[in-house]
Design an enzyme around this catalytic site. Structure first.
Site, PDB file in Angstrom:
ATOM      1  N   ASP A 126      -3.448   5.553   1.741  1.00 41.77           N
ATOM      2  CA  ASP A 126      -3.373   5.952   3.154  1.00 41.77           C
ATOM      3  C   ASP A 126      -3.565   7.451   3.406  1.00 41.77           C
ATOM      4  O   ASP A 126      -3.452   7.904   4.554  1.00 41.77           O
ATOM      5  CB  ASP A 126      -2.035   5.497   3.761  1.00 41.77           C
ATOM      6  N   ASP A 188      -8.635  -1.746   5.287  1.00 38.86           N
ATOM      7  CA  ASP A 188      -8.196  -0.500   5.918  1.00 38.86           C
ATOM      8  C   ASP A 188      -8.688   0.733   5.148  1.00 38.86           C
ATOM      9  O   ASP A 188      -8.851   1.813   5.714  1.00 38.86           O
ATOM     10  CB  ASP A 188      -6.668  -0.445   6.000  1.00 38.86           C
TER      11      ASP A 188
HETATM   12  N1  GLY Z   1      -3.242  -0.030   7.511  1.00 39.47           N
HETATM   13  C1  GLY Z   1      -2.320  -1.028   7.871  1.00 39.47           C
HETATM   14  C2  GLY Z   1      -2.561  -1.635   9.201  1.00 39.47           C
HETATM   15  O1  GLY Z   1      -3.620  -1.566   9.771  1.00 39.47           O
HETATM   16  O2  GLY Z   1      -1.642  -2.227   9.701  1.00 39.47           O
END
Ligand code: GLY
Length: 404
Positions: A126, A188
């Site tokens: 992330d 993601d």
């Molecule tokens: N990256 C996690 C979500 O989109 O919830």
């Protein structure tokens, strides 16, 4: 009877006038929505100040407001809190629009709380969300050389998750053992590529460019079904590099199209095309966009998962609409005329819906938008205000303002 030439002239003028009137309307509405975002941002700052009895704790980031609450639930900016970069990002966008020095000061203060991420090993993928929404926007707007160093260090850290046998970055190191997911990549992760491309260019590091391209290629090959809908998680074999299976984590099931996952893909491949200029990514971005657009309900805001059998009695995900609206404004610049119109019109329709009474928080809460769904299978953040919906909504509005 009107002379044919005069008739045509009148028609053309009428068409141009209508076009201008439409454009003016979009401009006025976009400005009104951006002013609203500034009002809500200031309300949030006041709330954070009151919570801290006059002193803001810059390590506490607004994360969500549940459907039954009217004030922010904040989370500490730790390596585990993937959403900690969105609130600083909103403050940067607010400063960009309003040139308000208070927003600049607070953007700097909140952004500063994330520097530690550039000095520790990667906890998970992330880092792009965390550091590019905050420091990335900060550098774009201020050119602060310290910010550049922090982004470059973080991009190097992110690239340590790259597995050359597989050809993608590992998303969740913590999920390898418990789930028997030896190398997992989630859709993601496509969003993190933008920081790698940026760092490759600004730090003259070709390796980061190669990592981003390899990740995009392998994801294109393995992370989508034949109908261009995506899995949330792709699980790979670390010895052969082959796909073992595609599964879900936050979607309805392993065969469904989780709205936000597909949205990350659309946004991600738009960026990959921008950064590489390779038409294969544009073609792919169009295919995964078209399957998203064709499954939208009338108001253009997707249900949280396109295949939830409970639709229409199922929650929406305003965040997925905001992400896609922002991406479509960019993508509409790259595609041929007739597609461009479809994408731009869809983006405008999404923004118009999000800006309507049905989705806007208004006075009831200091967030921008209602009706996002974070993790439905987990029972968390359902039909809530979530900080990333606000971030991408504001980004989409700024993109629309620049274009109209
Ligand atoms: N990256 C996690 C979500 O989109 O919830």
């Amino acid at each position: 009877m009107i002379n044919k030439k005069i008739g045509l002239g009148l028609l053309t003028s009428l068409f141009l006038l209508t076009g201008c009137a439409d454009e003016n309307k979009v401009q006025t509405e976009t400005k009104r929505s951006l002013d609203y975002c500034i009002t809500q941002t200031k309300r949030t700052l006041t709330e954070l100040e009151n919570n801290g009895e006059g002193l803001i704790d810059y390590t506490l980031m607004p994360r969500n407001i549940s459907d039954t609450s009217s004030s922010w639930h904040c989370r500490k900016a730790t390596k585990e809190e993937w959403c900690a970069g969105f609130w600083p990002g909103i403050l940067w966008y607010g400063y960009e629009y309003s040139e308000d020095e208070e927003l600049l000061k607070e953007a700097e203060n909140f952004t500063g709380s994330l520097e530690f991420l550039s000095n520790i090993p990667a906890y998970d993928h992330d880092l792009g969300f965390l550091v590019f929404c905050s420091y990335g926007n900060g550098y774009r707007l201020t050119g602060n050389p310290e910010y550049k160093k922090i982004i470059l260090r973080t991009a190097d850290t992110l690239a340590t998750l790259f597995n050359p046998t597989v050809g993608t970055m590992l998303s969740w190191p913590r999920e390898c053992e418990p789930n028997d997911w030896p190398h997992n990549t989630i859709m993601d992760n496509m969003i993190n590529l933008e920081m790698l491309f940026w760092a490759a260019k600004n730090g003259e590091n070709k390796y980061l460019y190669d990592v981003a391209v390899a990740h995009a290629d392998k994801t294109m090959e393995c992370h989508f079904r034949d109908d261009y809908t995506s899995y949330h998680v792709a699980v790979y074999d670390t010895i052969t590099g082959n796909l073992i299976k595609g599964v879900t984590h936050q979607g309805y099931d392993d065969t469904s199209m989780w709205a936000r996952g597909q949205a990350w893909g659309i946004y991600g491949y738009t960026v990959v095309y921008r950064e590489t200029g390779d038409p294969k990514y544009l073609d792919f971005a169009e295919k995964i966009t078209d399957v998203f657009i064709s499954g939208l309900p009338e108001d253009k805001i997707p249900y949280w998962d396109f295949n939830d059998p409970k639709i229409p009695d199922s929650p929406r995900d305003a965040s997925a609409a905001a992400i896609v609206a922002s991406a479509l404004i960019e993508l509409s610049d790259y595609v041929r005329a007739e597609k461009s119109e479809l994408y731009f019109d869809t983006a405008k329709a999404m923004i118009s819906s999000l800006s309507s009474e049905k989705y806007i928080c208004g006075e009831s809460k200091p967030a921008f938008l209602n009706h996002s769904t974070g993790h439905k299978p987990n029972g968390s953040e359902i039909d809530a205000s979530i900080i990333y919906a606000d971030y991408y909504y504001m980004e989409a509005l700024l993109r629309l303002k620049k274009k109209s």
